[in-house]
Design a protein around this motif. Structure first.
Motif, PDB file in Angstrom:
ATOM      1  N   ARG A 293       0.838  -1.189   0.000  1.00 15.39           N
ATOM      2  CA  ARG A 293       0.000   0.000   0.000  1.00 15.39           C
ATOM      3  C   ARG A 293       0.880   1.250   0.000  1.00 15.39           C
ATOM      4  N   THR A 294       0.247   2.374  -0.164  1.00 14.52           N
ATOM      5  CA  THR A 294       0.931   3.664  -0.158  1.00 14.52           C
ATOM      6  C   THR A 294       1.848   3.784   1.068  1.00 14.52           C
ATOM      7  N   TYR A 345     -12.912   1.268  -8.223  1.00 14.90           N
ATOM      8  CA  TYR A 345     -11.452   1.195  -7.994  1.00 14.90           C
ATOM      9  C   TYR A 345     -11.079   1.983  -6.735  1.00 14.90           C
ATOM     10  N   GLY A 346     -11.684   3.156  -6.607  1.00 18.27           N
ATOM     11  CA  GLY A 346     -11.382   4.005  -5.459  1.00 18.27           C
ATOM     12  C   GLY A 346     -11.694   3.290  -4.148  1.00 18.27           C
ATOM     13  N   ARG A 347     -12.798   2.566  -4.117  1.00 18.15           N
ATOM     14  CA  ARG A 347     -13.228   1.883  -2.900  1.00 18.15           C
ATOM     15  C   ARG A 347     -12.200   0.827  -2.467  1.00 18.15           C
ATOM     16  N   GLY A 353      -5.998   1.160   2.500  1.00 21.78           N
ATOM     17  CA  GLY A 353      -4.982   2.101   2.981  1.00 21.78           C
ATOM     18  C   GLY A 353      -4.185   2.797   1.905  1.00 21.78           C
ATOM     19  N   TRP A 354      -4.689   2.799   0.681  1.00 15.96           N
ATOM     20  CA  TRP A 354      -3.996   3.528  -0.389  1.00 15.96           C
ATOM     21  C   TRP A 354      -4.473   4.974  -0.427  1.00 15.96           C
ATOM     22  N   PRO A 385      -6.920  10.733   4.736  1.00 17.09           N
ATOM     23  CA  PRO A 385      -6.695  10.011   3.464  1.00 17.09           C
ATOM     24  C   PRO A 385      -5.906  10.822   2.427  1.00 17.09           C
ATOM     25  N   ARG A 386      -5.820  12.127   2.613  1.00 15.69           N
ATOM     26  CA  ARG A 386      -5.077  13.015   1.687  1.00 15.69           C
ATOM     27  C   ARG A 386      -5.387  12.706   0.220  1.00 15.69           C
TER      28      ARG A 386
END
Ligand code: ZN
Length: 552
Positions: A293-294, A345-347, A353-354, A385-386
């Motif tokens: 993840r990010t 995709y966003g979900r 945690g991305w 979440p930025r």
């Protein structure tokens, strides 16, 4: 720093921010006698910086810092030169651009005949039947007053398939053989979210394809780049960025291949900027399955946000707008992904945690993207979440209010007003006061960043500062003067705000004890310069992690 303690007491006084055991601390390097703009509001100016193991150990006056060194400490006299934190380009495509510079014809030329000559030249060195590829073509920068046509490309290169990417990257120009190889003919329908252009009179292909139609061509082009080529690309672009004072860049459309190239280049000692590598949504399932993840990575190579694309581009006039382009009453631009697709995709990314970065240029694109983000946060609230709005070009008051409420981060084009002035007329004077809207963002307390989007935009940070402060193009035209910001603001946008956009504001973006030793030494003080000549200030040296990555 006003005290002047002995070395040991001094080190003890900063032990709270020191990262290493005190006994082992060796001051490797002291830069002194400089005009240091720290971007740290507690201590905005300083004369000296002490550096150890790639980090800043202390910032202060010459008197405070000079006596701290040991016999092994190097001292460099800055002779009054101005130092800024290293610039952070929060939206760029350096790894991609690096391999393009290695392999493709640079079509940033000023006439169609010059482009034809460059293509002919490359074709002569390329086995018949193999692709000749070009990039950085810009229809508004050639003297011909018209776009490349299929006939131009057929005349220049008849025996090789040819594809030339527009500088903006969302459209491409092909010759007949390229269309043949891709199975596209006059009757091929437009794919969803894309366009295959035709001559209006004859209905024949005119050579241009836009947005998702480009993927049909991409599939026909053999992927011959090796792992080594990708590393070489990063090496090449590293030198180009370091020369301009960039010490960090966000790879805004990264792939697993780019992530690997960054690791390879770093291991080989060739990576000269810190990479925050986005991952395109097409790869997100496998990344999530691998537990990535990010934030994974280190100070040099880190996994960035998942990238989604909502609408088209500004430089190619395909951004989705609520009111039509000037002089083209039926043209509102293109929506590339449907809202439901962005959401699904966003979900996935949001729940694992991305961070999410969505390309959204036009006001309709931004509105759509914000609706998706608002829904994600409403259904599954996440701390900090930025969310990022990549480009976030054409705004209005309601969009600004919603961006602030979400704590989202816009990354508007920093050099477009200066460098792409000739395209501004398609948007009109009134709309320009709501584009690349740094004044509106900063007034609302939104942490917008500096972003080049190279190759579409130039990446030179001093050009970004000049463009943001003057809103003036190369010919002296002023575009959207209401969005001017001050130079001090522009410097923050290009440094600490970029660090915030990658969750690294405690690591870089300002010059203070404990942060990475990433900085740039300039030939003149930008704060004393006429704003219209900022771009002429030479970068003398760039440092990343305590090592010079560029020296003039
Ligand atoms: Zn981009």
């Amino acid at each position: 720093m006003t005290i002047n303690p002995g070395r040991r007491e001094f080190l003890a006084s900063i032990a709270a921010v020191s990262l290493f055991p005190l006994e082992e601390e060796q001051l490797e390097l002291i830069l002194h006698s400089g005009n240091i703009v720290t971007v740290n509001s507690r201590e905005p100016r300083a004369q000296a910086v002490a550096i150890s193991r790639g980090r800043i150990l202390a910032v202060g006056s010459d008197a405070d810092l000079l006596h701290l060194g040991t016999a092994n400490s190097r001292k460099i006299d800055l002779a009054g030169k101005t130092v800024l934190p290293g610039f952070i380009d929060a939206h760029s495509h350096p790894a991609m651009a690096g391999v393009m510079h290695l392999r493709m014809v640079d079509c940033d030329l000023r006439s169609i005949s010059a482009i034809q000559a460059a293509l002919r030249d490359r074709a002569a060195k390329t086995p018949a039947g193999e692709w000749v590829l070009g990039f950085k073509y810009d229809d508004t920068k050639t003297s011909d007053g018209r776009s490349l046509k299929i006939e131009d490309l057929d005349a220049a290169v008849p025996d090789h398939p040819v594809q030339i990417e527009h500088r903006g990257g969302h459209t491409a120009y092909c010759n007949s053989l390229a269309f043949q190889k891709a199975g596209i003919d006059d009757k091929t329908p437009d794919p969803a979210g894309g366009k295959i252009d035709h001559h209006p009179a004859t209905g024949k292909l005119n050579g241009r394809v836009a947005e998702s139609a480009r993927e049909i061509l991409d599939k026909a082009i053999p992927q011959t780049l090796t792992r080594d080529d990708h590393r070489e690309g990063v090496k090449l672009i590293s030198k180009m960025l370091a020369k301009t004072g960039i010490t960090s860049a966000h790879e805004a459309q990264g792939t697993p291949t780019d992530l690997l190239a960054y690791q390879d280049a770093h291991e080989a000692g060739e990576l000269l900027y810190r990479a925050y590598c986005f991952i395109n949504y097409r790869y997100i399932d496998s990344m999530i399955a691998a537990g990535v993840r990010t934030g994974l990575g280190d100070e040099w190579v880190r996994v960035g946000a998942m990238k989604l694309v909502c609408d088209g581009s500004i430089s190619e006039r395909t951004a989705r707008l609520s009111t039509a382009y000037e002089g083209r009453p039926n043209d509102f631009g293109i929506l590339v992904m449907a809202e439901e697709e962005l959401y699904s995709y966003g979900r996935k990314a949001h729940l694992t945690g991305w961070q999410i970065g969505t390309h959204a240029n036009g006001d309709v694109g931004i509105d759509t993207t914000l609706r998706v983000y608002e829904r994600l946060q409403r259904e599954n609230p996440r701390h900090d979440p930025r969310f990022r709005l990549e480009h976030c070009t054409v705004i209005n008051d309601d969009l600004v209010r919603r961006i602030k409420a979400l704590g989202a981060i816009p990354t508007p084009f920093s050099t477009y007003v200066y460098y792409h002035g000739e395209k501004m007329k398609y948007y009109g004077a009134e709309r320009l006061n709501h584009m690349f809207a740094l004044r509106s963002f900063l007034d609302a307390g939104i942490r917008a960043t500096q972003a080049s989007d190279y190759p579409p935009g130039e990446f030179i940070p001093m050009m970004a500062l000049q463009s943001e402060v003057t809103r003036t193009d190369t010919k002296g035209n002023v575009w959207g003067p209401k969005q001017k910001i001050t130079l001090e603001e522009a410097i923050r946008v290009g440094t600490i705000n970029g660090a915030y956009a990658s969750y690294e504001e405690n690591l870089k973006g300002s010059l203070e004890a404990g942060k990475l030793a990433d900085l740039v030494v300039l030939g003149r003080d930008p704060l004393k310069e006429n704003p219209s000549t900022l771009i002429s200030i030479p970068v003398e040296r760039t440092m990343a992690g305590g090592r010079w990555t560029f020296e003039a």
